[in-house]
Design a protein around this motif. Structure first.
Motif, mmCIF file in Angstrom:
data_model
loop_
_atom_site.group_PDB
_atom_site.id
_atom_site.type_symbol
_atom_site.label_atom_id
_atom_site.label_comp_id
_atom_site.label_asym_id
_atom_site.label_seq_id
_atom_site.Cartn_x
_atom_site.Cartn_y
_atom_site.Cartn_z
ATOM 1 N N LEU B 47 -0.137 -34.587 -41.223
ATOM 2 C CA LEU B 47 -0.309 -35.598 -42.249
ATOM 3 C C LEU B 47 -1.490 -35.724 -43.246
ATOM 4 N N GLY B 48 -1.394 -36.216 -44.398
ATOM 5 C CA GLY B 48 -2.662 -36.349 -45.074
ATOM 6 C C GLY B 48 -2.945 -35.322 -46.237
ATOM 7 N N ASP B 49 -1.724 -34.745 -46.246
ATOM 8 C CA ASP B 49 -1.991 -33.591 -47.335
ATOM 9 C C ASP B 49 -1.581 -34.323 -48.768
ATOM 10 N N LYS B 50 -1.149 -35.497 -49.042
ATOM 11 C CA LYS B 50 -1.127 -36.260 -49.907
ATOM 12 C C LYS B 50 0.257 -35.593 -50.903
ATOM 13 N N ALA B 217 -7.942 -20.698 -57.321
ATOM 14 C CA ALA B 217 -8.289 -21.706 -58.274
ATOM 15 C C ALA B 217 -8.997 -21.415 -59.510
ATOM 16 N N LEU B 241 -2.183 -24.005 -55.174
ATOM 17 C CA LEU B 241 -3.796 -23.961 -55.431
ATOM 18 C C LEU B 241 -4.249 -23.415 -56.625
ATOM 19 N N VAL B 244 -4.176 -25.869 -59.465
ATOM 20 C CA VAL B 244 -5.188 -27.049 -59.433
ATOM 21 C C VAL B 244 -6.465 -26.902 -60.229
ATOM 22 N N GLY B 245 -6.789 -25.467 -60.311
ATOM 23 C CA GLY B 245 -7.734 -25.141 -61.523
ATOM 24 C C GLY B 245 -7.662 -25.465 -62.749
ATOM 25 N N LEU B 247 -6.921 -28.466 -63.488
ATOM 26 C CA LEU B 247 -7.392 -29.580 -63.550
ATOM 27 C C LEU B 247 -8.774 -29.602 -63.949
ATOM 28 N N ALA B 248 -9.534 -28.540 -63.282
ATOM 29 C CA ALA B 248 -10.980 -28.429 -63.751
ATOM 30 C C ALA B 248 -11.440 -27.858 -64.965
ATOM 31 N N ILE B 267 -5.251 -36.574 -55.914
ATOM 32 C CA ILE B 267 -6.137 -35.608 -55.141
ATOM 33 C C ILE B 267 -7.623 -36.172 -55.588
ATOM 34 N N PHE B 268 -7.733 -36.323 -56.865
ATOM 35 C CA PHE B 268 -9.163 -36.473 -57.165
ATOM 36 C C PHE B 268 -9.487 -37.989 -57.576
ATOM 37 N N SER B 271 -12.562 -38.874 -55.316
ATOM 38 C CA SER B 271 -13.777 -37.980 -55.438
ATOM 39 C C SER B 271 -14.178 -37.654 -56.882
ATOM 40 N N ASP B 272 -13.457 -37.408 -57.656
ATOM 41 C CA ASP B 272 -13.908 -36.968 -58.909
ATOM 42 C C ASP B 272 -12.967 -37.706 -60.239
ATOM 43 N N MET B 275 -12.138 -36.161 -63.379
ATOM 44 C CA MET B 275 -10.862 -34.981 -63.360
ATOM 45 C C MET B 275 -9.455 -35.760 -63.139
#
Lengths: 305, 372
Positions: B47-50, B217, B241, B244-245, B247-248, B267-268, B271-272, B275
């Motif tokens: 769990l915790g994979d969002k 990514a 994955l 997700v690049g 998004l950057a 996801i971000f 943390s960001d 983004m």
């Protein structure tokens, strides 16, 4: 498309080329040093991957991207040392150890990521830093030249700066001469009083440092996170770049740029109606063609001798 | 010899039981009714994979909330060590669960191995398909998503943001699509997205790239940057994955991204935030809704066990993430347009093509028509 537009389009592609080339070049220079010492660093892919994760973790823990870079470099160097330890102390096979290192890094990074963050795929939940891009004063303001020379990532500048450094180190210093002597003939070098093991350890540690910088570029330059297997085979491309580089640092740079150009070309051709399978194979066709040319040229050289 | 083998086998079982109980995470157990059903959700990971697994656990909570002590629910995290999945599956199958649920195609091989061994048990595979033509899987219900329907809404949303000027023309005039590979499941997203966008702006331009990898990514970012440079204002990533690049790239180029499967804004978010702010919405596969629906059908005896079912908007199993950025970006008229399209698709008035059924010539024609 007018002439000026074409020029503008090409100028646009230069930053792409430099970005794509940076990790390949850094890793390839590392491979170059190891190859000169007779211990080809096949673990470069794994070193990049582990360093990419270490950079993110060190940066998230410290709040500083520079500490992250230090963490990535240290991880690369430690793995380089471990690889040489396996070869010299444990007497393990060089090729098998390199492959084992890659496999260990692929699974180990996911494990560490999960143990520290609870995530398996990527480190998005960590706020880790990004190393800056540098604008060069004065040059940045010159129209075309500014785009070409300024505003690139700090590790991109480092990669290209390392080319003359590595060239001089290998060709013009006593260290480089000893290192190459070991690579040419370990027995002869040992007879001449060179500590073979020490030279090869040094070569792999240097190789690991450069692979570490390449990894840091992926997770703290390209994107701001680590994700599973994000090195994406760039280490193996770097091995090809070294083989194509005719054993010189400048040649390695030229080969890295050629391989990077193939990648950048493919990126710019996306969505133009060319079958994607054909496009995706192009970056792999380039090294094959180059290696064939390389092999033919080498055979000719031997014939001449 | 036979006895030794059997003892060894049961000893192994006991060890597995001990091992798996140590990784068990009990989500909910309560006072049980007399004939309470028992269901278990096996997480092939943690769990915790969002994403899928967290949503699956949420689905188990939904079931528990709805049925209270009529049901006993359990979530087991099998971890990332794939060698533990098979023994845990067998161990769980030995117990008295009425429904054994797992998701993602990664688990389909293991389910294919275990399910025939326990024909009296019922299994559910979410977002994966059993090879029904290759074996006797009469006790497995597979459910897949009509991602083309959800992607149709994503296409309407993105094209409307451009048309209505919510995303100004100075940011770009076309849309983007970043696919992992040129394969039917990815193109299922693509055709829905294209048709949705064309329903708003018939001559819409969409830059289409395939990365050829789901892990890279950096490559995803570079491909997205190339699209943004060439005039894409809003891009849709369907590349794991790699995607997700995007998004950057959206953050760097100050353009927009559309997420996939789970809400990529989340996801971000912590943390960001800068983004996360560039994720206009995400096309969701709602594993929680799917799981709750599966249990409802199971209780009613209407679950089509032994077959594969594709569910979409009608079942509320796909759709756009409507919280977060989407809530502030979309004007009321656009939300209404999305609702109307949803009703149209459910009623059959709007037909969305499928990436699995479309032939290569039609797909090429579609891609050529939208090329910027």
């Amino acid at each position: 498309m007018t002439f000026l537009e074409t020029i503008a389009h090409i100028v646009d592609l230069v930053p792409v080329l430099l970005r794509v080339t940076t990790p390949i070049l850094l890793a390839a220079l590392g491979v170059h040093i190891s190859q000169k010492a007779g211990v080809l660093n096949l673990g470069v892919e794994g070193m990049m991957l582990a360093a990419a994760l270490a950079g993110v973790l060190a940066s998230a823990a410290s709040g500083s991207a520079w500490v992250g870079l230090a963490g990535a470099l240290a991880t690369g160097a430690v793995l380089g040392f471990l690889l040489s330890f396996a070869i010299h102390v444990l007497k393990a096979d060089l090729i098998l150890s390199g492959i084992a290192l890659n496999m260990l890094a692929a699974a180990g990074t996911t494990l560490v990521l999960y143990m520290l963050t609870g995530d398996k795929g990527m480190s998005g939940s960590l706020s880790s830093g990004v190393l800056p891009s540098l604008a060069i004063p004065l040059i940045a303001d010159i129209p075309v030249l500014g785009r070409l020379l300024s505003g690139h990532h700090v590790l991109t500048y480092l990669a290209f700066a390392m080319v003359p450094v590595v060239a001089v180190l290998m060709m013009r210093t006593p260290f480089g001469i000893r290192l190459r002597a070991v690579g040419e003939s370990a027995e002869a070098a040992a007879t001449a009083g060179i500590d073979v093991a020490r030279m090869q350890i040094a070569a792999l540690v240097l190789s690991g440092l450069l692979a570490g910088a390449a990894g840091a570029f992926l997770s703290m330059g390209y994107v701001s996170w680590f994700s599973q297997n994000m090195s994406g085979g760039r280490g193996f491309v770097a091995l090809a770049a070294d083989l194509m580089g005719y054993g010189s640092a400048w040649g390695t740079m030229a080969a890295s740029l050629l391989l990077g150009a193939a990648d950048a070309f493919v990126i710019s051709l996306q969505g133009k109606g060319i079958p994607s399978e054909l496009l995706q194979s192009l970056p792999y066709i380039v090294p094959i063609v180059a290696l064939v040319i390389h092999a033919r040229a080498r055979r000719k050289r031997f014939v001449r001798i | 010899m036979m006895i030794t083998a059997m003892t060894r086998r049961s000893a192994l079982r006991a060890m597995m039981l001990a091992a798996s109980t140590s990784v068990l995470a009990v989500a909910a157990t309560g006072a049980q009714g007399a004939d309470a059903k028992k269901i278990v959700f096996l997480v092939n990971g943690n769990l915790g994979d969002k994403s899928y697994f967290d949503l699956g656990a949420k689905g188990m909570d939904l079931v528990k909330q709805k049925y209270g002590d009529q049901v006993e629910t359990k979530v087991i995290e099998m971890g990332t060590d794939q060698t533990k999945w098979l023994p845990t599956f067998q161990d769980v199958s030995e117990q008295d669960y009425d429904l054994i649920i797992a998701c993602t195609f990664e688990i389909s091989d293991i389910m294919a191995e275990v399910a025939p061994e326990y024909p009296d048990k019922t299994y559910v595979l979410i977002d994966g398909v059993m090879p029904y033509d290759k074996g006797d899987y009469g006790n497995v219900y597979s459910v897949v998503y009509k991602q083309n329907e959800g992607s149709y809404l994503a296409g309407i949303f993105a094209a409307s943001l451009l048309k209505d000027g919510v995303v100004p023309g100075s940011q770009g005039t076309s849309l983007g699509f970043l696919g992992g590979m040129d394969i039917p499941i990815i193109n299922d997203f693509l055709v829905g997205y294209v048709e949705g966008a064309q329903s708003v702006t018939p001559d819409i331009k969409i830059a289409i790239s395939y990365a050829g990898t789901f892990n890279d990514a950096a490559k995803g970012k570079e491909l997205a940057l190339a699209q943004y440079r060439a005039g894409t204002a809003i891009g849709f990533n369907v590349a794991g994955l790699t995607g997700v690049g995007q998004l950057a790239a959206a953050k760097e180029a100050d353009k927009w991204a559309l997420g996939v499967n789970s809400d990529q804004e989340l996801i971000f978010k912590d943390s960001d935030p800068a983004m996360a702010a560039k994720v206009a919405t995400s096309m969701l596969k709602k594993v929680d809704v799917t799981l709750a629906r599966t249990y409802d059908l199971f209780l009613e005896g209407k679950l089509p066990i032994g077959t594969v079912e594709a569910i979409g908007l009608k079942e509320e199993a796909v759709g756009l993430a409507e919280t977060g950025n989407m809530a502030t970006l979309a004007p009321p008229a656009l939300k209404q347009k999305l609702d109307e399209a949803k009703v149209g698709i459910i009623s059959g008035a709007i037909k969305v093509s499928s990436g699995f059924a479309i032939d290569q010539a039609a797909l090429d024609k579609m891609r050529t028509a939208v090329r910027p």
